[in-house]
Design a protein around this motif. Structure first.
Motif, short mmCIF file in Angstrom:
data_model
loop_
_atom_site.label_atom_id
_atom_site.label_comp_id
_atom_site.label_asym_id
_atom_site.label_seq_id
_atom_site.Cartn_x
_atom_site.Cartn_y
_atom_site.Cartn_z
N TRP A 104 -11.37 2.16 0.76
CA TRP A 104 -12.08 3.17 -0.71
C TRP A 104 -11.58 3.33 -1.95
O TRP A 104 -11.98 3.25 -2.66
CB TRP A 104 -12.47 4.98 -0.08
N ASP A 105 -10.07 3.32 -1.49
CA ASP A 105 -9.57 2.99 -3.38
C ASP A 105 -9.98 2.01 -3.95
O ASP A 105 -10.02 2.12 -5.12
CB ASP A 105 -7.99 3.35 -2.81
N VAL A 106 -9.82 0.90 -2.88
CA VAL A 106 -10.31 -0.13 -3.89
C VAL A 106 -12.02 -0.20 -3.86
O VAL A 106 -12.38 -0.49 -4.73
CB VAL A 106 -10.34 -1.41 -3.33
N GLY B 34 -23.62 -13.85 -6.26
CA GLY B 34 -23.79 -12.45 -7.33
C GLY B 34 -23.22 -11.51 -6.38
O GLY B 34 -22.58 -10.57 -6.65
N THR B 35 -22.32 -11.89 -5.34
CA THR B 35 -21.83 -10.98 -4.23
C THR B 35 -20.54 -10.85 -4.80
O THR B 35 -19.50 -11.29 -4.76
CB THR B 35 -21.76 -11.60 -2.68
N ARG B 36 -19.54 -9.58 -5.16
CA ARG B 36 -18.97 -9.20 -4.44
C ARG B 36 -17.59 -9.08 -3.80
O ARG B 36 -17.96 -8.43 -2.87
CB ARG B 36 -18.40 -7.87 -5.64
N ILE B 37 -16.80 -9.81 -3.69
CA ILE B 37 -15.98 -10.12 -2.47
C ILE B 37 -14.15 -8.90 -2.60
O ILE B 37 -13.45 -8.77 -3.73
CB ILE B 37 -15.07 -11.46 -2.21
N VAL B 38 -14.10 -8.47 -1.65
CA VAL B 38 -12.96 -7.60 -1.76
C VAL B 38 -12.10 -8.29 -0.49
O VAL B 38 -12.71 -8.44 0.84
CB VAL B 38 -13.10 -6.49 -1.58
N GLY C 247 -14.37 1.42 -6.88
CA GLY C 247 -14.36 0.52 -7.61
C GLY C 247 -14.88 -0.35 -8.43
O GLY C 247 -15.58 -0.77 -8.95
N VAL C 248 -15.35 -1.42 -6.96
CA VAL C 248 -16.08 -2.11 -6.85
C VAL C 248 -18.03 -1.81 -6.85
O VAL C 248 -18.80 -1.93 -7.35
CB VAL C 248 -15.92 -2.81 -5.64
#
Length: 230
Positions: A220-222, A148-152, A225-226
């Motif tokens: 922060w720009d990305v 379930g982890t969102r990756i950046v 949104g996450v």
């Protein structure tokens, strides 16, 4: 007889007050325990953003409070987000050493995983396919351990010391992996900071405190949104 009755009355009164004090004390202890438990629950319920990277994440040459993960935490707190930032940056980390360390870092639950590795590979001229594979393996491990982890993924660029072909292909690793794995991409972590002497320390690589403020905006720009998709 009267003395005995008087003694019994005094004893009864003493026991009543004593029981009352004990009950009150017990109530106070229970309230204190409940308050502490509530605090612990609130802390444990915070979502976790883990920044996994090298000296750029660790904030080499500066106080930890000046590095971008701490500045992101300040932003989150000021906006009322219920997130705890973990700075898992390690100076000198390559994608290979990061791959070896990832399982240990994932012992905790992570809601958002920000991967910032690769710069040291590029500066050392490590084969591009090795860097790409290591980053892919780290992404795969995160997905397997915490589906379930969102990756950046933080994009990186290097000076042209290794030649134009190497430099160009290195830069393309990050958007390619982001698209392949359907993860968010910070196009270039050091956008508007890299190459500016006023925003970098004497080594010309690591941002100053002012430089990190700009890096924070790039992140922060990305990241914002996450957070909104969480």
């Amino acid at each position: 007889m009267r003395n005995l009755m008087r003694y019994c009355m005094i004893l009864s009164i003493f026991m009543i007050f004593s029981c009352g004090e004990n009950a009150e004390k017990k109530s106070e202890e229970t309230t204190a325990e409940e308050t502490e438990t509530k605090k612990e629950t609130e802390v444990s319920e915070k979502n976790v953003i883990l920044f996994f990277g090298n000296s750029l994440t660790a904030g080499m040459g500066l106080e930890p409070s000046e590095a971008f993960p701490a500045l992101v935490q300040n932003r989150l707190d000021s906006l009322g987000y219920n997130y705890e930032v973990v700075n898992a940056g390690l100076s000198g980390e390559t994608t290979a050493s990061g791959k070896n360390r990832i399982n240990w870092v994932l012992d905790q639950d992570v809601d958002i995983f920000v991967l910032e590795l690769g710069a040291n590979d590029g500066l050392r001229g490590i084969p591009l396919e090795e860097t790409r594979k290591n980053l892919q393996d780290i992404i795969d491990t995160v997905k397997e351990e915490n589906p379930g982890t969102r990756i950046v993924l933080a994009g990186m660029q290097i000076p042209p010391n290794m030649g134009e072909k190497y430099t160009s292909e290195f830069r393309n690793i990050f958007p390619d992996l982001a698209e392949k794995n359907d993860v968010e991409l910070i196009p270039f972590l050091l956008e508007d900071v890299a190459g500016d002497p006023e925003l970098n320390q004497q080594d010309g690589i690591h941002p100053t405190a002012e430089g990190y403020k700009i890096v924070t905006e790039n992140v922060w720009d990305v990241l914002e949104g996450v957070l909104e998709k969480e």
